[in-house]
Design an enzyme around this catalytic site. Structure first.
Site, PDB file in Angstrom:
ATOM      1  CG  HIS A  14      -0.390   0.353   2.527  1.00 33.99           C
ATOM      2  ND1 HIS A  14      -1.144   0.683   3.629  1.00 33.99           N
ATOM      3  CD2 HIS A  14       0.900   0.427   2.946  1.00 33.99           C
ATOM      4  CE1 HIS A  14      -0.355   0.934   4.659  1.00 33.99           C
ATOM      5  NE2 HIS A  14       0.880   0.777   4.280  1.00 33.99           N
ATOM      6  CB  CYS A  33       2.924   4.422   5.370  1.00 37.21           C
ATOM      7  SG  CYS A  33       3.099   2.862   6.272  1.00 37.21           S
ATOM      8  CG  HIS A  39       5.382   0.577   2.254  1.00 33.02           C
ATOM      9  ND1 HIS A  39       4.692   1.709   1.914  1.00 33.02           N
ATOM     10  CD2 HIS A  39       4.829   0.131   3.409  1.00 33.02           C
ATOM     11  CE1 HIS A  39       3.771   1.952   2.834  1.00 33.02           C
ATOM     12  NE2 HIS A  39       3.826   1.015   3.751  1.00 33.02           N
ATOM     13  CG  HIS A  41       2.766  -3.100   6.129  1.00 31.42           C
ATOM     14  ND1 HIS A  41       3.614  -2.651   7.117  1.00 31.42           N
ATOM     15  CD2 HIS A  41       2.353  -2.007   5.467  1.00 31.42           C
ATOM     16  CE1 HIS A  41       3.691  -1.330   7.051  1.00 31.42           C
ATOM     17  NE2 HIS A  41       2.943  -0.909   6.042  1.00 31.42           N
ATOM     18  CG  ASP A  79      -1.798 -13.588   0.472  1.00 38.43           C
ATOM     19  OD1 ASP A  79      -0.966 -12.854   1.057  1.00 38.43           O
ATOM     20  OD2 ASP A  79      -1.553 -14.769   0.144  1.00 38.43           O
ATOM     21  CG  HIS A  80       1.153 -12.380  -2.552  1.00 41.71           C
ATOM     22  ND1 HIS A  80       0.861 -13.104  -1.420  1.00 41.71           N
ATOM     23  CD2 HIS A  80       2.475 -12.540  -2.759  1.00 41.71           C
ATOM     24  CE1 HIS A  80       1.953 -13.693  -0.981  1.00 41.71           C
ATOM     25  NE2 HIS A  80       2.955 -13.356  -1.774  1.00 41.71           N
ATOM     26  CD  GLU A 125       0.867  -0.665   9.288  1.00 43.91           C
ATOM     27  OE1 GLU A 125      -0.190  -0.188   8.864  1.00 43.91           O
ATOM     28  OE2 GLU A 125       1.836   0.020   9.656  1.00 43.91           O
TER      29      GLU A 125
HETATM   30 NI    NI Z   1       2.592   1.035   5.455  1.00 41.68          NI
END
Ligand code: NI
Length: 135
Positions: A14, A33, A39, A41, A79-80, A125
């Site tokens: 995100h 972020c 990037h 998580h 996911d992914h 997170e």
């Molecule tokens: Ni982030």
């Protein structure tokens, strides 16, 4: 009333970025972020449901059914994926972990059987920070 909790995991990308602000202001508000090129998580999702035990089975929801519902409606969608671009139930939402918890709650509520009420959606997170939503 008894509570049942399922742990799940997903990876997603995100960026937190408000286009109405300058790059500097976004970096100030969202830190790393706000990175323009995304990037990722490693999210941990912890879902708790509650219900009354059925004396015939000794449970209120089959754990396999719960797992299947979470997999199909939440994990497979996230996911992914890129949370800003790929997820229909996050359209138009700033993909903070807070908003993600609310969106997962809303999505999951639609698919749970009436015997299992949603109690909480918790998302880590990072191993040291988490959000919890109770509806
Ligand atoms: Ni982030």
């Amino acid at each position: 009333m008894i509570y049942l909790t399922r742990h799940e995991h997903f990876n997603a990308a995100h960026k937190l970025y408000n286009p109405a602000w300058t790059k500097e202001k976004n970096e100030e508000m969202f830190g790393k972020c706000a990175n323009e090129n995304w990037h990722g998580h490693n999210f941990e999702l912890i879902v708790t449901v509650k219900g009354e035990i059925n004396p015939d089975t000794g449970y209120f929801i089959n754990v396999k059914d719960l797992s299947k519902i979470i997999q199909e409606h939440i994990i497979e969608k996230l996911d992914h994926k890129n949370l800003n671009l790929d997820v229909p139930f996050l359209k138009g939402v700033m993909p903070t972990t807070e908003n993600l918890a609310i969106a997962i709650w809303n999505e999951l509520s639609k698919h749970l059987p009436k015997e299992a009420q949603l109690h909480s959606v918790k998302i880590y997170e990072t191993p040291r920070i988490c959000v919890e939503y109770f509806g």
